[in-house]
Design a protein around this motif. Sequence first.
Motif, mmCIF file in Angstrom:
data_model
loop_
_atom_site.group_PDB
_atom_site.id
_atom_site.type_symbol
_atom_site.label_atom_id
_atom_site.label_comp_id
_atom_site.label_asym_id
_atom_site.label_seq_id
_atom_site.Cartn_x
_atom_site.Cartn_y
_atom_site.Cartn_z
ATOM 1 N N VAL B 17 -45.086 45.795 -5.336
ATOM 2 C CA VAL B 17 -44.501 46.217 -4.052
ATOM 3 C C VAL B 17 -44.032 47.673 -4.126
ATOM 4 O O VAL B 17 -44.305 48.479 -3.224
ATOM 5 C CB VAL B 17 -43.324 45.288 -3.674
ATOM 6 N N VAL B 18 -43.360 48.011 -5.230
ATOM 7 C CA VAL B 18 -42.876 49.381 -5.383
ATOM 8 C C VAL B 18 -44.041 50.362 -5.407
ATOM 9 O O VAL B 18 -44.039 51.395 -4.717
ATOM 10 C CB VAL B 18 -42.014 49.519 -6.666
ATOM 11 N N TRP B 23 -47.149 54.512 -2.535
ATOM 12 C CA TRP B 23 -48.449 54.917 -2.020
ATOM 13 C C TRP B 23 -48.385 55.057 -0.500
ATOM 14 O O TRP B 23 -48.820 56.057 0.070
ATOM 15 C CB TRP B 23 -49.485 53.856 -2.448
ATOM 16 N N HIS B 24 -47.781 54.049 0.113
ATOM 17 C CA HIS B 24 -47.710 54.045 1.578
ATOM 18 C C HIS B 24 -46.896 55.239 2.092
ATOM 19 O O HIS B 24 -47.346 55.990 2.963
ATOM 20 C CB HIS B 24 -47.083 52.734 2.051
ATOM 21 N N ILE B 25 -45.707 55.414 1.507
ATOM 22 C CA ILE B 25 -44.837 56.505 1.961
ATOM 23 C C ILE B 25 -45.478 57.849 1.687
ATOM 24 O O ILE B 25 -45.547 58.731 2.557
ATOM 25 C CB ILE B 25 -43.447 56.407 1.278
ATOM 26 N N VAL B 34 -44.512 67.569 4.230
ATOM 27 C CA VAL B 34 -45.673 67.516 3.337
ATOM 28 C C VAL B 34 -46.004 66.048 3.032
ATOM 29 O O VAL B 34 -45.109 65.244 2.803
ATOM 30 C CB VAL B 34 -45.368 68.231 1.999
ATOM 31 N N TYR B 35 -47.298 65.715 3.017
ATOM 32 C CA TYR B 35 -47.730 64.413 2.524
ATOM 33 C C TYR B 35 -47.972 64.554 1.021
ATOM 34 O O TYR B 35 -48.798 65.361 0.594
ATOM 35 C CB TYR B 35 -49.024 63.966 3.195
ATOM 36 N N PRO B 45 -52.698 52.245 1.782
ATOM 37 C CA PRO B 45 -52.820 50.821 1.453
ATOM 38 C C PRO B 45 -53.391 50.023 2.624
ATOM 39 O O PRO B 45 -54.215 49.135 2.414
ATOM 40 C CB PRO B 45 -51.388 50.395 1.163
ATOM 41 N N TRP B 46 -52.942 50.334 3.840
ATOM 42 C CA TRP B 46 -53.413 49.546 5.001
ATOM 43 C C TRP B 46 -54.892 49.745 5.229
ATOM 44 O O TRP B 46 -55.615 48.779 5.477
ATOM 45 C CB TRP B 46 -52.628 49.929 6.254
ATOM 46 N N ASP B 47 -55.336 50.990 5.136
ATOM 47 C CA ASP B 47 -56.767 51.249 5.342
ATOM 48 C C ASP B 47 -57.609 50.513 4.312
ATOM 49 O O ASP B 47 -58.638 49.904 4.621
ATOM 50 C CB ASP B 47 -57.060 52.758 5.233
#
Lengths: 280, 264
Positions: B17-18, B23-25, B34-35, B45-47
Amino acid sequence: MPPDIAISLEQIDIIYRAQAYAGGGVRDGGPARAGDYHAVSQATLAVKEGEFVSIVGPTGCGKSTLLNAAAGLLQPANGGVSIYGDLLSGLNARAGYLFQQDALMPWKTALENVAIGLEVAGVDPAIARDRAEHWLAQVGLQGFGLRYPHQLSGGQRKRVGLAQVLIRNPDILLMDEPFGPLDAQTRQIMGNLLLSLWAQERKAVLFVTHDLEEAIALSDRVVIMSSGPKATIIGDYRIDLARPRDAMDVRLDAGFHAIHKAIWDQLRGEVMKAYQGVSP
Amino acid sequence: MSVSKRTLLLLQILVAVVALGIWHIGSSVPILGVYFLPKFFFSTPWDVAARIVKLFSGTLIWKHLGITLTETLLAFVIGAGGGVLIGFWFARRPLINAVFDPYVKMANALPRVVLAPIFMLWLGLGIWSKVALGVTLVFFIVFFNVYQGVKEVSQAVLSNARMLGMTEQQLFRHVYWPSALSWMFSSLHTSVGFALVGAVVGEYLGSAAGLGYMIHEAEGVFDTTGVFAGMVILAAFVLVVDAIVTAIEHRLLVWRPDAAGRNV
Ligand SMILES: Nc1ncnc2c1ncn2[C@@H]1O[C@H](COP(=O)(O)OP(=O)(O)OP(=O)(O)O)[C@@H](O)[C@H]1O
Ligand SMILES: [Mg+2]
């Protein structure tokens, strides 16, 4: 050599070679070269048919080495080994050998380990298993047949080994500290079992132990080995205690103490020598 | 360490989960404008999850998985079979072993990837060039283990078996074979893993099907989501294969202290 002599070691020398020669191991004769270890020198010992002989001696003196020679696993550099009057070459097929080290096949259960000696001799597997059950019960391990060696204690493994050897009913028993890891009580039970089997079957027994009392209690003769290198037989004591004996009660016998003292007086000197480490 | 199975599982899930959270954030939430994990390079992750679902709703993925599995199995069976035979032969014939020893070492030292183009030249772009690559990896692992297994039979066990009256043939069956087998199985995870590596790397370097090909395809068009989806599927595939191997190992090596008594 009269055929009623089951095992005869005649002035044997055993040399562990530093280098393996073509053909391997310690098979070749000739004198000891630099780096070789001359373990046993000029050792002579005869065990009659039906006789129970124990070897005692300081640790590392060469007791196991002698048994290996009697089993045909080691070839002496000099001298010969005769079994029932015939010069031994190759393995001693008339002997059963209970090794000092763990020698059970770890991938077989206790029952399979005991039965295998009959199976490889062509006995029907079902019959072999039945016999194996019987022998496991004899050594006090009924119900342990399905365990693998690593699931047994050291003493239990020794007893499986004993059953493994006895099931084949050999004429000669070579036993290297068979009761080493057992408690005093079980030692005596096993000692009595061995004595009763021996009385029925008149086997020749060559028995190695560290326990002098045990040696005297069980044996017809106790021989003493000197400390190595070039260890040899330096004492030979007849044990004239009445048979049949009880491995425990016999220790209370007056004659027992006299013989124990005589042997210990000689053995102690050798043990001290070995301990102080006469360099090889 | 006395952590119950449930706590352990919870902790393991927490790690996932962490990691997914980071990754998501990193990929979807700008921090100070900035990303940290730009979508173009890391996808999200969703993609990736959506892509996996989409892939599995089609039939093509099963074909790719099937091909990779076939190659893996063939590489393992052929490599292990050869390793067992040659391992036994070398262990029982010291002269053969002594003569071939330097060549075996040489062949084993060779990085297998350089063989891939040659195998493709010889065997074409179909499954057999991948199988061959896997075989060269599996063979040596099994070979060395079987050789060791035959060589390292305890002297006491061997002497005992001889004293119990075994012939050479019986020694083979009751002593050498089980010992060699146990060594082989102790390397089962590694060798199955290498069979899979051979298959995937082979596919990656040139083929028209399989998981490796799928990942390579996606890479070719900078489809990061596709690459990550392929990697996740590959990892899941490895876990499944590994679980099967563990089950087999437990059945076959009950007599081994570590295999029988193992619990987390
Ligand atoms: N394979 C070998 N190579 C070289 N030396 C050996 C070898 N096996 C035994 N020895 C040496 O031979 C001597 C006798 O060994 P052996 O095993 O016969 O002793 P032991 O009397 O049985 O001892 P213990 O009572 O401790 O079992 C020892 O000093 C040992 O170090
Ligand atoms: Mg010994």
